[in-house]
Motif scaffolding. Sequence first.
Motif, PDB file in Angstrom:
ATOM      1  N   LYS A   1       1.733   6.796  -6.950  1.00  0.00           N
ATOM      2  CA  LYS A   1       0.616   7.779  -7.443  1.00  0.00           C
ATOM      3  C   LYS A   1       1.082   9.306  -7.222  1.00  0.00           C
ATOM      4  O   LYS A   1       0.965  10.200  -7.831  1.00  0.00           O
ATOM      5  CB  LYS A   1      -0.605   7.500  -6.855  1.00  0.00           C
ATOM      6  N   GLU A   2       1.852   9.311  -5.973  1.00  0.00           N
ATOM      7  CA  GLU A   2       2.330  10.717  -5.532  1.00  0.00           C
ATOM      8  C   GLU A   2       3.272  11.249  -6.559  1.00  0.00           C
ATOM      9  O   GLU A   2       3.492  12.520  -6.861  1.00  0.00           O
ATOM     10  CB  GLU A   2       3.046  10.699  -4.023  1.00  0.00           C
ATOM     11  N   LEU A   3       4.200  10.307  -7.245  1.00  0.00           N
ATOM     12  CA  LEU A   3       5.321  10.655  -7.851  1.00  0.00           C
ATOM     13  C   LEU A   3       4.986  10.674  -9.428  1.00  0.00           C
ATOM     14  O   LEU A   3       5.494  11.156 -10.260  1.00  0.00           O
ATOM     15  CB  LEU A   3       6.620   9.936  -7.654  1.00  0.00           C
ATOM     16  N   GLY A   4       3.694  10.107  -9.642  1.00  0.00           N
ATOM     17  CA  GLY A   4       3.324  10.024 -11.160  1.00  0.00           C
ATOM     18  C   GLY A   4       4.184   8.897 -12.044  1.00  0.00           C
ATOM     19  O   GLY A   4       4.526   9.057 -13.114  1.00  0.00           O
ATOM     20  N   LEU A   5       4.611   7.969 -10.929  1.00  0.00           N
ATOM     21  CA  LEU A   5       5.490   6.829 -11.656  1.00  0.00           C
ATOM     22  C   LEU A   5       4.807   5.488 -11.982  1.00  0.00           C
ATOM     23  O   LEU A   5       3.715   5.470 -11.326  1.00  0.00           O
ATOM     24  CB  LEU A   5       6.525   6.464 -10.781  1.00  0.00           C
ATOM     25  N   ALA A   6       5.234   4.843 -12.946  1.00  0.00           N
ATOM     26  CA  ALA A   6       4.687   3.385 -13.300  1.00  0.00           C
ATOM     27  C   ALA A   6       4.650   2.690 -12.013  1.00  0.00           C
ATOM     28  O   ALA A   6       5.857   2.852 -11.218  1.00  0.00           O
ATOM     29  CB  ALA A   6       5.204   2.786 -14.388  1.00  0.00           C
ATOM     30  N   LEU A   7       3.961   1.601 -11.818  1.00  0.00           N
ATOM     31  CA  LEU A   7       3.850   0.654 -10.693  1.00  0.00           C
ATOM     32  C   LEU A   7       4.392  -0.824 -11.281  1.00  0.00           C
ATOM     33  O   LEU A   7       3.367  -1.120 -12.271  1.00  0.00           O
ATOM     34  CB  LEU A   7       2.773   0.774 -10.005  1.00  0.00           C
TER      35      LEU A   7
ATOM     36  N   ARG B   1       0.702  -1.199  -0.025  1.00  0.00           N
ATOM     37  CA  ARG B   1      -0.154   0.084  -0.084  1.00  0.00           C
ATOM     38  C   ARG B   1       0.732   1.405   0.003  1.00  0.00           C
ATOM     39  O   ARG B   1       0.532   2.194  -0.688  1.00  0.00           O
ATOM     40  CB  ARG B   1      -0.823  -0.195   1.159  1.00  0.00           C
ATOM     41  N   ALA B   2       1.850   1.148   0.752  1.00  0.00           N
ATOM     42  CA  ALA B   2       2.953   2.532   0.836  1.00  0.00           C
ATOM     43  C   ALA B   2       3.564   2.451  -0.572  1.00  0.00           C
ATOM     44  O   ALA B   2       3.556   3.770  -1.061  1.00  0.00           O
ATOM     45  CB  ALA B   2       4.055   2.198   1.747  1.00  0.00           C
TER      46      ALA B   2
ATOM     47  N   GLY C   1      -6.992   2.297  -5.233  1.00  0.00           N
ATOM     48  CA  GLY C   1      -6.902   2.830  -6.390  1.00  0.00           C
ATOM     49  C   GLY C   1      -5.425   2.672  -6.937  1.00  0.00           C
ATOM     50  O   GLY C   1      -4.339   3.287  -6.528  1.00  0.00           O
ATOM     51  N   ALA C   2      -5.483   1.665  -8.262  1.00  0.00           N
ATOM     52  CA  ALA C   2      -4.192   1.719  -8.800  1.00  0.00           C
ATOM     53  C   ALA C   2      -3.727   3.008  -9.491  1.00  0.00           C
ATOM     54  O   ALA C   2      -4.339   3.778  -9.884  1.00  0.00           O
ATOM     55  CB  ALA C   2      -4.379   0.605  -9.840  1.00  0.00           C
ATOM     56  N   PRO C   3      -2.349   3.067  -9.495  1.00  0.00           N
ATOM     57  CA  PRO C   3      -1.682   4.105 -10.160  1.00  0.00           C
ATOM     58  C   PRO C   3      -2.301   4.134 -11.901  1.00  0.00           C
ATOM     59  O   PRO C   3      -2.690   2.892 -12.280  1.00  0.00           O
ATOM     60  CB  PRO C   3      -0.060   3.847 -10.265  1.00  0.00           C
ATOM     61  N   GLU C   4      -2.297   5.285 -12.486  1.00  0.00           N
ATOM     62  CA  GLU C   4      -2.767   5.323 -13.960  1.00  0.00           C
ATOM     63  C   GLU C   4      -1.930   4.375 -14.786  1.00  0.00           C
ATOM     64  O   GLU C   4      -2.521   3.737 -15.393  1.00  0.00           O
ATOM     65  CB  GLU C   4      -2.505   6.751 -14.472  1.00  0.00           C
ATOM     66  N   ARG C   5      -0.714   4.109 -14.512  1.00  0.00           N
ATOM     67  CA  ARG C   5       0.183   3.234 -15.158  1.00  0.00           C
ATOM     68  C   ARG C   5       0.599   2.085 -14.221  1.00  0.00           C
ATOM     69  O   ARG C   5       1.473   2.091 -13.455  1.00  0.00           O
ATOM     70  CB  ARG C   5       1.286   3.726 -15.894  1.00  0.00           C
ATOM     71  N   THR C   6       0.009   0.880 -14.645  1.00  0.00           N
ATOM     72  CA  THR C   6       0.125  -0.407 -13.710  1.00  0.00           C
ATOM     73  C   THR C   6       0.589  -1.553 -14.398  1.00  0.00           C
ATOM     74  O   THR C   6      -0.083  -1.772 -15.475  1.00  0.00           O
ATOM     75  CB  THR C   6      -1.078  -0.588 -12.721  1.00  0.00           C
ATOM     76  N   VAL C   7       1.484  -2.332 -14.301  1.00  0.00           N
ATOM     77  CA  VAL C   7       2.058  -3.234 -14.904  1.00  0.00           C
ATOM     78  C   VAL C   7       2.219  -4.339 -13.900  1.00  0.00           C
ATOM     79  O   VAL C   7       2.723  -4.608 -12.824  1.00  0.00           O
ATOM     80  CB  VAL C   7       3.497  -3.172 -15.319  1.00  0.00           C
TER      81      VAL C   7
END
Length: 313
Positions: A174-180, A167-168, A199-205
């Motif tokens: 999301k805070e940094l706008g990076l892919a996960l 979760r962290a 809520g998943a980041p916008e770019r999740t792999v």
Amino acid sequence: MSPRGRERDRSWPELPEPLPAPLVDDHTHLDHAAPGAPGFDGRAEPPSVLEQLERAAAVGVTRMVQIGCDLPAARWTDVAVGEHGALLGGVAIHPNEAPLHAGVLEVGPDGLEPEREARHEVSLDDAITEIADLARGNDRIRVIGETGLDHFRTGERGREVQRESFRAHVALAKELGLALQIHDRDAHAEVIDLLLADGAPERTVFHCFSGDAAMARLCVDRGWYLSFAGPVTFASSHELRAALHVTPLSRVLLETDAPYLTPHPFRGRPNAPYLLARTARSVAAELELDLAALCDQVSANAGHLYGSWGTDA
């Protein structure tokens, strides 16, 4: 697995035929030497990073996402992506590292006794803080990961710590706008539930995707990407290939997870980014796709996720 009594072959597989177009390895660990493997030229020392990059480029694997998922590996990645233009980076505390940072020594279904090392004296909170600082301080680190859940390596106390860590990392991406990039071993339902709840980041792999077709459809419906590694080439991986077939090419990535998960027919031997060419050929054949078109689309997907490598490759 090698037959009983026969020494395992740890030699490097031969170079595959070059790809017709450049390709990105979505997930590799160049900081990890392949256990028991010599150098490419037979020397005792493992291949250098430069040798790895040159061998990969010779077959068309021109760019890679280098993943550092413990503190020493994350620090190494921070330096390496600045020295090598073919690399972008990802950093995280791996789910199997998280319980050790929290002082949880628990035998999981794998039956292995966990061992704490000096790096685990850093608290989990402080370790994740260092990961965040590395990601904020280097614009070539484009990924938070690999993070997630691993029900094979720990019991319930460790799983609770993994959830906290996951979760962290989701929040940090999301805070940094990076892919996960997600590690998911024997934990499909819980990984998805957590992503949907937080809520998943916008770019999740999903790195080294290991689910079935139903899971692939769910992920694709959410806009997530699936990265396929060497196991998609194994004869027994029927469900994984079914998942590949229902995944739109615009959501497909390819990876080695080197030095692990070497593709068929070299399973059990050392893996390296150059062998992504074997996996790519297998996937193109499975999907009855033109190989160059597959390479072009997978590389375009990586560009959308991570941005430019800053090279002409």
